[in-house]
Design a protein around this motif. Structure first.
Motif, PDB file in Angstrom:
ATOM      1  N   ARG A  74       3.041  21.805 -60.009  1.00 42.56           N
ATOM      2  CA  ARG A  74       1.830  21.741 -59.198  1.00 42.56           C
ATOM      3  C   ARG A  74       1.258  23.122 -58.951  1.00 42.56           C
ATOM      4  N   GLY A  75      -0.077  23.220 -59.001  1.00 45.85           N
ATOM      5  CA  GLY A  75      -0.749  24.469 -58.689  1.00 45.85           C
ATOM      6  C   GLY A  75      -1.009  24.591 -57.197  1.00 45.85           C
ATOM      7  N   TRP A  76      -1.888  25.506 -56.820  1.00 43.89           N
ATOM      8  CA  TRP A  76      -2.227  25.700 -55.421  1.00 43.89           C
ATOM      9  C   TRP A  76      -3.161  24.602 -54.951  1.00 43.89           C
ATOM     10  N   GLY A  77      -3.140  24.336 -53.650  1.00 44.16           N
ATOM     11  CA  GLY A  77      -4.066  23.379 -53.070  1.00 44.16           C
ATOM     12  C   GLY A  77      -3.684  21.942 -53.360  1.00 44.16           C
ATOM     13  N   SER A  78      -4.681  21.064 -53.311  1.00 45.70           N
ATOM     14  CA  SER A  78      -4.452  19.642 -53.522  1.00 45.70           C
ATOM     15  C   SER A  78      -5.469  19.059 -54.494  1.00 45.70           C
ATOM     16  N   ARG A 130       5.377  19.015 -53.059  1.00 45.28           N
ATOM     17  CA  ARG A 130       5.110  20.457 -52.986  1.00 45.28           C
ATOM     18  C   ARG A 130       5.212  21.131 -54.336  1.00 45.28           C
ATOM     19  N   SER A 188      -5.837  24.806 -63.005  1.00 43.73           N
ATOM     20  CA  SER A 188      -5.118  24.753 -61.740  1.00 43.73           C
ATOM     21  C   SER A 188      -3.690  24.253 -61.895  1.00 43.73           C
ATOM     22  N   HIS A 189      -3.290  23.920 -63.100  1.00 42.43           N
ATOM     23  CA  HIS A 189      -1.915  23.492 -63.336  1.00 42.43           C
ATOM     24  C   HIS A 189      -1.655  23.586 -64.830  1.00 42.43           C
TER      25      HIS A 189
END
Length: 340
Positions: A180-184, A118, A154-155
Motif C-alpha cells: 500500500r502507498g500513502w493515503g487511502s 496499513r 501511488s502503489h
C-alpha cells in the motif's frame, strides 16, 4: 440519514407517525459499558462489535422500508474470495465493492472490489473490450508481455493474477495485491487505453493493532528456504485481520521470525498454517552487517483477532491487550487444526 429514513418510513408505513431514530451516543455508551466489564478487551474488538451493533440497530429501525432499497451484492469474483480461503461472508463488511470505472473508445476498466490495511492493498478489476479488434489486442498484449499490460500510481505491483474470462461479453477479470502507498487512494492504468486515462479509486483501511516485542529469537527461511535458520531481533508486530507485518533486525533478509499464535480457547497455531503466499519486504543495511528489515505476509484466511490471545516469539507470549509478556511451554499446548 434522518431525512432519508423518514422518507422510506412514510413510503412503507405512512400512518405510523415519525420514523424512530437511533440514539448513537446511548448505543455507544451501552456497548462501552459491556466491553469494559472484560479487562482483556482491546480497541479492535470494540470497533468490530460496535460497528455490528450499530448496523443491526439500523436494520431493525428501518424495518420493511429497507426492502424498497436496492442492496448492492458483492461480486462473486472479489478480493476476499480470490486472496483468502474459507468462509469470507462474515467479513464482507471490510470490503468495498462499489464499482468505479474509466472508459475510452476501446475499453472500460472497472475496479470491482477493494480491501486494505496499513501495509497491503488488494483489489479486483475487469477489462471490457468494446470491439472484437480491441479484445484481440488485449489478448495479444497479455500473451506477449503480461507485466506491461498495466501501470500503477501511488502503489506498485506485487502480485497480479487473472480470473475467468467471458469471451462473448469480451470481459477479462484480474486481481492485484500490492504494497500500500500513502493515503487511502490509488490509481491503475490499462496501457492499451488512450494516454492519460487513469482509473483512480479510494479504499478504507481496516483497523490494525501493534505489539512491541524487543526480543531475540529464531528466524526461518519459511517455504522458500525451509532449511535456513538464524537469529533475529524482533522489534514489533502489526496485525490486522488480513496481514501480519514484522519489523526486525537480521543479518540475512531471507529470514522471518518464527511465530506461534495462542488463541483464547488455549490452542496454538504454527505460523506456516496461517500465513499465505502474498508478502513484501524492505529494509536498509550493509552486506555482512545487520539489516533493519520489515516483512509482511497476508494470512491464508481472514483472521478474527478478537479470539486471539497472544503472539508467541522466543518462548514468550505477547498478549494482544498489551499485558505483560509471559513464558509458555509450546509442548503443553494443543495444536489447532487448520480450517480449509
Amino acid at each position: 440519514m434522518k431525512n432519508r429514513l423518514q422518507e422510506l418510513w412514510k413510503d412503507v408505513v405512512p400512518d405510523c407517525g415519525p420514523c424512530p431514530q437511533p440514539d448513537v451516543k446511548k448505543v455507544q455508551r451501552r456497548v462501552d459499558a459491556v466491553l469494559d466489564e472484560n479487562r482483556r478487551a482491546f480497541h479492535l474488538r470494540r470497533k468490530l462489535k460496535l460497528a455490528a451493533l450499530c448496523a443491526a440497530a439500523l436494520v431493525l429501525l428501518t424495518g420493511a422500508a429497507a426492502v424498497t432499497e436496492m442492496v448492492l451484492a458483492p461480486p462473486t469474483y472479489n478480493v476476499l474470495s480470490v486472496f483468502f480461503r474459507g468462509d469470507t461472508a462474515p467479513w464482507e463488511g471490510l470490503m468495498d465493492f462499489q464499482p468505479v470505472s474509466v472508459s475510452d473508445d476501446n475499453y472500460t476498466l472497472t475496479v470491482t472490489s477493494t480491501v486494505a490495511d496499513r501495509s497491503t492493498l488488494f483489489y479486483t478489476f475487469t477489462m471490457e473490450a468494446h470491439s472484437d479488434e480491441a479484445w484481440e489486442a488485449l489478448q495479444k498484449q497479455i500473451s506477449e508481455s503480461f507485466y506491461n499490460l498495466l501501470s500503477f500510481r501511488s502503489h506498485g505491483s506485487l502480485s497480479i493474477g487473472g480470473g475467468e474470462d467471458d469471451p462473448e461479453a469480451r470481459i477479462m477479470c484480474m486481481e492485484v495485491c500490492t504494497e500500500r502507498g500513502w493515503g487511502s487512494s490509488a490509481a491503475v492504468r490499462l496501457n492499451l487505453m488512450e494516454t492519460g486515462k487513469w482509473l483512480s479509486f479510494s479504499y478504507r483501511p481496516v483497523s490494525d493493532l501493534k505489539l512491541t516485542i524487543g526480543a531475540e529469537g529464531q528466524g526461518t527461511g519459511g517455504w522458500a528456504w525451509p532449511d535456513l535458520t538464524g537469529p533475529v531481533t524482533l522489534k514489533r508486530l502489526t496485525l490486522s485481520p488480513l496481514t501480519i507485518e514484522a519489523e526486525y533486525t537480521t543479518e540475512n533478509t531471507e529470514l522471518f521470525p518464527v511465530l506461534w499464535f495462542l488463541w483464547e480457547d488455549g490452542t496454538v497455531s504454527e505460523m506456516e498454517s496461517l500465513l499465505g503466499g502474498e508478502g513484501h519486504g524492505s529494509g536498509h543495511g550493509t552486506v555482512g552487517e545487520a539489516w533493519d528489515y520489515t516483512r509482511g505476509y497476508s494470512f491464508d484466511s481472514v483472521q478474527d483477532l478478537s479470539t486471539l490471545e497472544a503472539v508467541i516469539f522466543g518462548g514468550m507470549a505477547y498478549p494482544l491487550d498489551h499485558g505483560e509478556p509471559y513464558a509458555v511451554d509450546l509442548s503443553a499446548l494443543p495444536l489447532r487444526e487448520t480450517e480449509n
